[in-house]
Every structure is written in structure tokens, then in C-alpha cells.
Design a protein around this motif. Structure first.
Motif, PDB file in Angstrom:
ATOM      1  N   THR A  17       0.832  -1.196   0.000  1.00 38.21           N
ATOM      2  CA  THR A  17       0.000   0.000   0.000  1.00 38.21           C
ATOM      3  C   THR A  17       0.869   1.248   0.000  1.00 38.21           C
ATOM      4  O   THR A  17       1.882   1.289   0.702  1.00 38.21           O
ATOM      5  N   PRO A  18       0.498   2.272  -0.783  1.00 38.06           N
ATOM      6  CA  PRO A  18       1.292   3.504  -0.767  1.00 38.06           C
ATOM      7  C   PRO A  18       1.122   4.305   0.512  1.00 38.06           C
ATOM      8  O   PRO A  18       1.900   5.203   0.792  1.00 38.06           O
ATOM      9  N   THR A  58       4.917  -1.276   2.497  1.00 41.90           N
ATOM     10  CA  THR A  58       4.926  -0.133   1.578  1.00 41.90           C
ATOM     11  C   THR A  58       5.891  -0.417   0.418  1.00 41.90           C
ATOM     12  O   THR A  58       6.754  -1.299   0.518  1.00 41.90           O
ATOM     13  N   PRO A  59       5.776   0.346  -0.670  1.00 43.41           N
ATOM     14  CA  PRO A  59       6.714   0.123  -1.796  1.00 43.41           C
ATOM     15  C   PRO A  59       8.173   0.260  -1.379  1.00 43.41           C
ATOM     16  O   PRO A  59       9.026  -0.520  -1.833  1.00 43.41           O
ATOM     17  N   GLU A 106      -2.594   5.494  -7.891  1.00 44.33           N
ATOM     18  CA  GLU A 106      -1.737   6.518  -7.297  1.00 44.33           C
ATOM     19  C   GLU A 106      -0.274   6.277  -7.640  1.00 44.33           C
ATOM     20  O   GLU A 106       0.517   7.212  -7.720  1.00 44.33           O
ATOM     21  N   LEU A 107       0.092   5.014  -7.804  1.00 43.62           N
ATOM     22  CA  LEU A 107       1.487   4.668  -8.073  1.00 43.62           C
ATOM     23  C   LEU A 107       1.836   4.745  -9.555  1.00 43.62           C
ATOM     24  O   LEU A 107       2.985   4.995  -9.913  1.00 43.62           O
ATOM     25  N   SER A 133      13.553   5.690  -1.165  1.00 40.19           N
ATOM     26  CA  SER A 133      12.359   6.312  -1.725  1.00 40.19           C
ATOM     27  C   SER A 133      12.725   7.160  -2.929  1.00 40.19           C
ATOM     28  O   SER A 133      13.762   7.815  -2.953  1.00 40.19           O
ATOM     29  N   ARG A 179       7.690   6.640  -7.737  1.00 40.07           N
ATOM     30  CA  ARG A 179       7.526   5.668  -6.663  1.00 40.07           C
ATOM     31  C   ARG A 179       6.945   4.365  -7.217  1.00 40.07           C
ATOM     32  O   ARG A 179       7.373   3.273  -6.862  1.00 40.07           O
ATOM     33  N   GLY A 180       5.965   4.501  -8.099  1.00 39.30           N
ATOM     34  CA  GLY A 180       5.370   3.328  -8.718  1.00 39.30           C
ATOM     35  C   GLY A 180       6.299   2.677  -9.723  1.00 39.30           C
ATOM     36  O   GLY A 180       6.364   1.432  -9.813  1.00 39.30           O
TER      37      GLY A 180
END
Length: 942
Positions: free
Chosen positions: A85-86, A135-136, A165-166, A478, A171-172
Motif C-alpha cells: 500500500t502507498p 509499503t513500496p 496513485e502509483l 524512496s 515511486r510506482g
């Protein structure tokens, strides 16, 4: 891509085993929801799938029920399921629900993110849970640990929440390569994506699976939406409220309508587009003692949790929020959503209004409150598109080179060494990088090697981990740009009340400045750069400024702007056919979800605009003095790109700079003397479309936004230590040093992706030159051209500030200091307060009146003027000084006053001075307006 089959009634649950069905009965779930009916049969087969449905419709259980069924009762050793989940942490309600399922089915579920304790992380590595929620970024770290890599070998299912969202972020993009690295360990696994409504689910599915095939299970939301667009009528109560709230009657009517809607419903979310607006509205609600909490990303985590809990418990009737509440934060049942001003995008409206009425067969009810005619037209088009299911496509963030650099290091952290072409193969399996060339990949590898972040054996074509790899990788887990956040601490209580973005602190925050946070006003006492802390004290003064948050205005897409253009054309045709405004309003109400008052207010502007109408297929160019406005319904990014092309080419032709301001419907240019609308039209009609990209890239070299972005990207490549915005490095020198490197290429690519729309603009130039888009010219200003947008409306004080505020501005500027510097002899220089400057400054040495008025800290400009051999930056400083001196020579002390204001350079000072006014107070009001504009919307373009 295939469409998921619909399975009616309770049949979906028959695809699940006895243990899960028994738990469903105990939980009280007799009938599946729409997403469950459609998705569970598909997921039960083990297929990859993307589930598209509104936030809060039970997507998590939809995905996890068949996954739990696959895992329950099996012999498990490592981690079987990753739920990514982001959000930094799964919301508490959802975590409780998952843990309940785990207890029922004897499945161990745990959570791991950046705040997980060292003890808990060690325990997870030694005894892995069956299901890990993470998280990612944490996935990236897990792929480097030896014990966790063994645990990840058993992964059979990966669920990615909020995948929409990603999909359009680095980030995605980073996660997609991370999933390919996971595949190297675990082999093939089922991929399940959970997404809010998007315009191109097939593309998001490819993003998720690497184009390996993905079933699309899409739940229609348009038929369950009830959206109204309203502009309130001003009432006698609003006139009384305006005085109480220190605002104008129109804004008071908005606040009154929001209050009334909150009173009519049990639980209401009020969405605004910026944190600034949230704080400004929140302060007004506080004045009215309304039961409204404020929720946005710059509030401290304890403050956000507090208002979430109070809202869920029913202690607050409403929550005033930004996009922070679009994602799956659980705040209980919501029966109405208010959107203040146009939501700008269809997808955003669907996410926001979709938070209301989540129960089956219950309408999602929402009201959009609009503020200006253009705002209303935009909201009407968006609301109609939302009901029709016409949603913007998701722009996949493709080919980011700093992400490639990051993931090459990640691969080496896991393997120690790897063949360059093997690494290239893994990276390009990820959909955002499927078109990455070997040449670009090798350039990234060489850059990392030059920065000593890995060893490159060119002969063996192998990459090896170096001494710098570990530090680099963990410093860049990140892909979110590394920018400081300053804690805001109340000097009286010692408690943290929120945070401020670094760029705001650098550009605006000084002792004595006033801003709003959590609906209260604060004066800055001290800024501590070392501890990244701003100390404040509460004040009661209602004339203070609203913080200038980092976030940019939500961009209006091309399709919405075109919809507004079509709506304009239809309305103008009705007037041309002889309809009255009341008749045209009734016609509008038949096609769009609004009332006659709102329609009439919006149509007033169209009724007054009797000349050529800018619409979906027509550009209208108008001019007044040195300002030329190109009215074009192409949206934010295309208009910004067209504006950059015009600015660059006109500037090149004249040797002078061109002022530029754009919105989704206008491109306003302040041009040098002698430039006419014909010159601007010539640029549009004769510029070779294929040359547009080159013009843009050349113009970017002089733009501050590129230098700012270059510093961030250089950090992500390990070519620069973490950037602080204090100006401690030379941005121009950095640009020179990194030219012809993948760092520079990535900075340009990212600016083009985030700020501009070059391919689409090339298409617009082609249509103009083929006759598909018409260009009309009108003399003078038009109602549409001067209409502007509501985003900059000052909510706290009337647009004409009262006498006390004007007096405060006067006194402050009189006490400010300026450098007076003679540009004729370049010898005389004096720093003094504005009130001591004579009406016509004159050099005591040479008698010249060519005196530049500069900021008291601007010694660099004085040095730049005096030096004989100037670099590019010094040349620009010198030109700016001469423009300031010309103003002072022509307008005397009045120019000094304007130049002493915050954020008012020679360009804006000239505009303020040249405006005709009835009294001196209006002069200071215009200065105050410009200062507020500077504080709110300070651009990173030069």
C-alpha cells in the motif's frame, strides 16, 4: 486484457472454500458486494487482475478473500502474500479486519514499514508471517536482506493497493522493477491491483503485470452518483457574515452554504484543492464555532489521527480536507461530500464523492460549490463526465533514469554482482521501462561508476557492488524527492502544531511573518535551519498571510478544457439565436446537474462576450497595452507549453524577456514594446511543429525549475549530497557540470513530464496550421479574457483590503531598507529605510538619477554590475538592476516603494506603477495583492 465476467447473487462465494465461507457467515456477509460478485470468480483461478472501483467499496476484502482461501490450510514456510500500500501504514480499521480474518483462518498477518521497530523486523525475518502488509519502499529494503530474501522466495500473491496513485509516479515505477526483482526470487506469482476509477484500466493493468495479461474487473460508478453544481445566492445573512468573517459577501455566501449542507447531513467531507484553502476556510469555520476538523498532509500525524477519530466518533460533523482523504483512510460512514470550487479532474471528483454512501445501492451524494463563471462551466463538464464514466487516462511515468540507477544498485545489493545485460533484461521487463534503450541503460551505469557507486568491468560486461553502493541505496530507498520538512512549534506550549515545506521556509518564512495553520494564525518568532524548526506564537490579527504551500494547482486536463470550450460555444449560440439569459439557463439545467441561479450566474460572462468566442476549435487573441492574451481551451499543460514557445521565440526575436502567466484557458504574455498580436499569431502559424521540443528544451536551460529539478535528480544519482534550498550551491555551475549526462537528461525529461505536454502541443500546432483550429483577433480586453480563475481568491480579507490593513502595509514598507546604487558612476551605494529616500533619488557623486533600488541583501547585484567580465547570472542581475533604475528615474520614490515590496521585481513593479488609480490607498492595495500572489504561487520559473 480481458473483462472479468459478472457472476450474480451469492454465487461468487461458492468459488471459496469451506473455511472462508464459514468465516463469511460468522462475519454476517450473506450477499457479495458488486466488486466481490465480479472479481472473486476471476481471482479464484489465480489470474492476474485489476479491480477498479470507488474507494471504500470493499476492494481489500474482494482481493483478499480468494487469496486467504488459497493460503488457508496450506503448509507455509516463508511469506505467501505481500499486500503493498502507498499509505505509510494501513488504516487501523482495515488492519483490524485483516487480523480478524487471520485469526479465523489461522493465517499469520503482520505489518512492516519505516516505523516498524528493529525487534519486530528481526522477528519477521526469523519467523516470517504468512501475509505481510508493507509499503513500496519497504519492499525495496526487504529485497536486500539475506533472511528476508529467503522468506520472499515463497511469495505466491502480491496485492497492490491504490495502484492508480502509483502508476503516474516514480515511486510506482520503482515498485514495478522491484516486483521483477521479486520474480527473480519467487518465480511467477499472482498480481492483483486495486484501483479507483481510471480512464485506461488496460494500461494500468500492464503497469501492474509487466504486460503479462490482466483481467479487468471494473465496477461502474456513474449510475450511483448524485452530484449538484451550485453557486449560492447572496442573502442578507451573508452581508452580516462578511463583516464578522473579515471577508466579502460572496465568500461569506460560500461559507454559509457549506455550513447549511453540513447541518442537513449527518457526516460530511468538505474537499478543497489546496492546503492553503483548507486553512483559510478552517479559520472562518472556527470563527463561527462550527464542528469542523481540518485534515491535510502538513499537519502532524497525531493531529491527523485526532481529527480522524473525532470525526469517526461523531464528535465532529464535518472534516475539511485536501487529497489526504482521497485514499483509504477509514473515518466511518459519510453521507455527503462537498467539493469547494471545481475539482479540476474527473478522476479526482469520483474519488472524492465516491467516499459518500458506500453501502450497496446507496447513491454517492455530492455538491460542488463554484465561485466564478469559468469555475462553474468546468464543474458542470466534470460532473457530467463523471456520471458518464468518461475519466482521464493515467499517465504512466515511463523511463525515469534515476529510478533505473536506484534499481541497478538494488539488484547489486541483493546479488553482489550481475551481468549488465542481465540487469537490463530485468529492468525492461517492468512496463514503465519496456522501451528503455541499451544506450541509455549503459549511460546510467557509467554515471554510477563515475560516482563510485558500483564497479563496472567493461570487458566482462559485469557490474559489482562497491563500497559506496550500500550507503547510496539506503539513502535513496524512496524516489520521493528528498526535501526537508520543518517542524512548527508553538513557543507558548512547546507542542508541535504541524509542518512547513522547505521551499516555503526558504522563500517566505522570516521572523515576524504571519501564516495560518490548523485554522489558527501564527507569527514566526525564529527559523532554525540546523534543527529544521520554525518557532511560532499565536496571534489574533485577521490580516495575516496564508502559507504558500509547495503543492502546485491541480492541472486541468485537455478533455475538460475542451468540454468547457464546447459549453461556451453552445451557450453563445443560444444567445445569438435570441434566447434570454433565463431561457439559456433553463436549457443548461436540462443538460447539466445545476439550478437556474447557478446557470444564470455562469452565463452572465457569455452574454457579455459578444465578440469571437474562444471554444474547443477556436483560439481568440486579444491585447491591451503590452499585454497579449491567447484564449485557448487546451488545459494547463498544453497552454503552459504553448506559452513557453511563444515566450522563447518572441524573446529571441526582440532580445527582451516576455512575461508569462497561464491557466487552463488563457496564456497571458507581457511583451516588449512593438510586439503585436500579429507577431504572436505568426509564431503559432509558422513554427515548424517538429521544432517545438527543441525550442522548449533550449528555454529550459535558463529556467529555475530545471536547475531545481537537476539538484534533486543529481541527489538520486548520487552525484550530489542531499540538497537544501538555502542556495549554498551554484545552480548554474551545477547545470554546466552535469550537461551531457543522464542526470541532465532525466531532469529535462521529468520537467517535461510534470510541467509540460510537448507531444500534445505539437499536435495543436499542426491543427492550427492545417486549419483545424481557427484563430480570431479582437481589440481590447474581453469578458472571457479577463475572467480569470478562482484559485487565487483571498478568503480571509476582502479583495479591497480595509484601511487598517493598507496602513499596516504602508508602515511596513516605509520601515523596510533598500540599497540605492548609482548605475552611472557605479561608485555610490547606500542602504537606508524607504521613508528616508527622497522623492527623486540622485547620486551625490555624479548627479545621475539612474539609481537602482535593490533589496538590502542584494550585494551580489552590486558586484555583478561592477565586474567587467560577467557570467550568465551576473548579466541577468545587471539587466534587472537597469530595469529597476529606469523605473526609479521615471517614477522616483513611488518606484522605490513598489520595488521594496516582497516578491515585486521590476516587471511587476512597472505594472503596479502604470495602473491608473483614484487614490494612494489603491496603490498599496495593488502592492499587497502582488505580495499575496507571490506568497501563494511563487513559481520556480525564472
Amino acid at each position: 486484457m480481458t473483462e472479468g465476467k459478472t457472476v450474480g447473487g451469492a454465487d461468487a462465494f461458492t468459488h471459496l472454500g469451506d473455511a472462508v465461507r464459514s468465516a463469511l457467515s460468522e462475519r454476517g456477509f450473506a450477499t457479495p458486494t458488486e466488486p466481490q460478485r465480479r472479481a472473486i470468480p476471476v481471482l479464484a483461478t489465480g489470474s492476474n487482475a485489476l479491480i477498479v472501483a470507488p474507494t471504500g467499496t470493499g476492494k481489500t476484502e474482494t482481493a483478499m478473500l480468494p487469496v486467504f482461501d488459497a493460503v488457508a490450510g496450506t503448509d507455509r514456510h516463508g511469506i505467501s502474500v505481500l499486500y503493498i500500500t502507498p499509505l505509510r501504514a494501513l488504516n487501523r480499521d482495515m488492519r483490524d479486519r485483516l487480523e480478524w480474518w487471520g485469526e479465523q483462518l489461522d493465517i499469520d498477518i503482520d505489518v512492516r514499514h519505516g516505523d516498524t521497530t528493529r525487534y519486530q523486523r528481526t522477528k519477521q525475518a526469523d519467523d516470517p508471517p504468512d501475509v505481510l502488509v508493507t509499503t513500496p519502499e519497504t519492499v525495496q529494503a526487504m529485497l536486500t536482506g539475506s533472511k528476508l530474501r529467503r522468506a520472499l522466495e515463497d511469495v505466491e500473491h502480491v496485492v497492490v493497493d491504490e495502484v492508480h496513485e502509483l502508476a503516474n509516479s516514480k515511486r510506482g515505477a520503482q515498485l514495478t522493477i522491484g516486483l521483477e526483482r521479486l520474480r527473480e526470487l519467487a518465480g511467477s506469482f499472482q498480481r492483483i491491483g486495486l484501483s479507483a476509477t481510471v480512464g485506461d484500466p488496460e494500461d494500468v493493468g500492464r503497469f501492474l503485470t509487466g504486460d503479462r495479461g490482466c483481467d479487468i474487473v471494473e465496477v461502474d460508478v456513474g449510475s450511483t452518483l448524485d452530484i449538484r453544481v451550485r453557486t449560492p445566492e447572496i442573502t442578507p445573512e451573508d452581508e452580516r457574515l462578511a463583516g464578522r468573517l473579515m471577508t466579502d459577501e460572496e465568500t461569506a455566501s460560500h461559507i454559509r452554504l457549506i455550513r447549511d449542507l453540513i447541518d442537513e447531513h449527518e457526516s460530511t467531507l468538505v474537499f478543497v484543492n489546496t492546503r492553503q484553502t483548507a486553512e483559510a476556510l478552517g479559520s472562518r469555520f472556527k470563527e463561527l464555532d462550527l464542528s469542523v476538523g481540518i485534515h491535510h498532509g502538513s499537519l502532524s500525524k497525531p493531529a491527523r489521527i485526532e481529527v480522524e477519530d473525532r470525526f469517526k466518533a461523531g464528535e465532529l460533523a464535518s472534516l475539511l480536507c485536501t487529497s489526504s482523504m482521497e485514499l483509504g483512510i477509514d473515518v466511518g460512514r459519510i453521507d455527503h461530500v462537498i467539493q469547494y470550487s471545481s475539482p479540476r479532474q474527473v478522476s479526482r471528483l469520483l474519488q472524492r464523492v465516491g467516499r459518500a454512501g458506500h453501502r450497496q445501492d446507496v447513491l454517492s451524494s455530492g455538491t460542488i460549490i463554484t465561485t466564478l463563471p469559468g469555475d462553474t462551466f468546468e464543474a458542470l463538464d466534470i460532473a457530467t463526465k463523471a456520471v458518464d464514466g468518461t475519466v482521464e487516462p493515467t499517465e504512466i511515468h515511463e523511463g525515469s533514469l534515476d529510478t533505473v540507477a536506484n534499481q541497478i544498485a538494488g539488484l547489486l545489493m541483493g546479488t553482489g554482482e550481475i551481468g549488465a545485460m542481465r540487469a537490463y533484461e530485468i529492468v525492461t521487463r517492468a512496463y514503465p521501462f519496456c522501451t528503455l534503450t541499451q544506450e541509455s541503460f549503459r549511460a546510467v551505469v557509467r554515471e554510477l561508476s563515475n560516482n563510485r557507486l558500483l564497479w563496472l568491468d567493461e570487458d566482462a560486461d559485469r557490474l559489482e557492488k562497491s563500497g559506496g553502493t550500500w550507503q547510496y541505496f539506503y539513502d535513496n530507498l524512496s524516489m520521493i524527492p528528498d526535501e526537508a520538512t520543518y517542524a512548527v512549534e508553538d513557543v507558548a506550549s512547546g507542542r508541535q502544531i504541524g509542518t512547513l515545506d522547505e521551499r516555503f521556509v526558504v522563500n517566505f518564512a522570516e521572523p515576524g511573518e504571519v501564516f495560518i495553520q490548523r485554522g489558527e494564525m501564527w507569527r514566526i518568532v525564529e527559523v532554525d535551519d540546523g534543527d529544521e524548526e520554525v518557532t511560532v506564537t499565536p496571534i489574533e490579527d485577521p490580516g495575516g498571510e496564508v502559507p504558500s504551500w509547495t503543492g502546485q494547482e491541480i492541472p486541468v486536463p485537455f478533455a475538460v478544457a475542451q468540454g468547457v470550450g464546447s459549453l461556451r460555444a453552445t451557450a453563445r449560440q443560444a444567445f445569438d439565436d435570441g434566447a434570454s439569459r433565463a431561457t439559456a439557463a433553463r436549457q443548461l439545467c436540462e443538460r447539466y446537474p445545476t439550478d437556474e441561479h447557478t446557470a444564470q450566474e455562469a452565463l452572465a460572462q457569455i452574454e457579455k462576450h459578444t465578440m469571437a468566442m474562444p471554444d474547443a476549435d477556436r483560439i481568440v487573441v486579444e491585447s491591451y497595452g503590452r499585454e497579449i492574451v491567447i484564449n485557448a481551451c487546451f488545459g494547463h499543460m498544453i497552454n503552459e507549453t504553448i506559452g513557453r514557445v511563444i515566450s522563447a521565440l518572441i524573446g529571441q526575436q526582440t532580445g527582451s524577456s516576455v512575461g508569462l502567466e497561464t491557466d487552463p484557458y488563457r496564456i497571458a504574455c507581457e511583451v516588449p514594446r512593438g510586439v503585436t498580436p500579429t507577431d504572436v499569431i505568426e509564431v503559432l502559424e509558422t513554427t515548424v511543429p517538429e521544432h517545438v521540443e527543441g525550442v522548449i528544451e533550449l528555454s529550459l536551460k535558463r529556467a529555475a525549475v530545471l536547475k531545481f529539478k537537476l539538484a534533486q535528480v543529481a541527489t538520486k544519482f548520487g552525484a550530489l549530497k542531499r540538497w537544501h534550498g538555502s542556495g549554498s550551491f551554484g545552480r548554474t555551475r551545477l547545470l554546466d557540470a552535469l550537461a551531457d549526462t543522464p542526470v541532465y537528461d532525466e531532469a529535462v525529461r521529468e520537467v517535461l513530464y510534470e510541467e509540460l505536454a510537448v507531444p500534445e502541443t505539437i499536435d495543436i500546432f499542426r491543427q492550427i496550421q492545417s486549419g483545424g483550429i481557427d484563430i480570431a483577433v479582437v481589440s481590447g480586453r474581453t469578458p472571457i479574457g479577463t475572467g480569470g480563475r478562482s484559485s487565487g481568491r483571498e478568503l480571509l480579507t476582502p479583495e479591497n483590503a480595509d484601511a487598517s490593513v493598507v496602513q499596516t502595509v504602508k508602515e511596513r514598507i516605509r520601515d523596510d531598507r533598500v540599497i540605492l546604487f548609482c548605475l552611472h558612476c557605479t561608485e555610490w551605494e547606500r542602504t537606508q529605510t524607504v521613508k528616508r529616500v527622497p522623492d527623486q533619488p540622485e547620486c551625490p557623486n555624479c548627479g545621475s538619477t539612474q539609481i537602482a533600488a535593490l533589496n538590502p541583501w542584494d550585494d551580489d547585484t552590486v558586484k555583478a554590475v561592477r565586474v567587467s567580465e560577467k557570467d550568465e547570472e551576473q548579466e541577468k542581475m545587471t539587466q534587472r538592476a537597469y530595469r529597476a533604475a529606469n523605473l526609479v528615474q521615471s517614477h522616483g520614490k513611488r518606484a522605490v516603494i513598489a520595488l521594496a515590496a516582497r516578491g515585486v521585481g521590476p516587471h511587476n513593479a512597472a505594472r503596479i506603477i502604470s495602473k491608473l488609480r483614484e487614490n494612494e490607498d489603491d496603490f498599496y492595495r495593488d502592492i499587497l495583492s502582488q505580495e499575496r500572489q507571490y506568497a501563494r504561487t511563487k513559481s520556480f520559473w525564472e
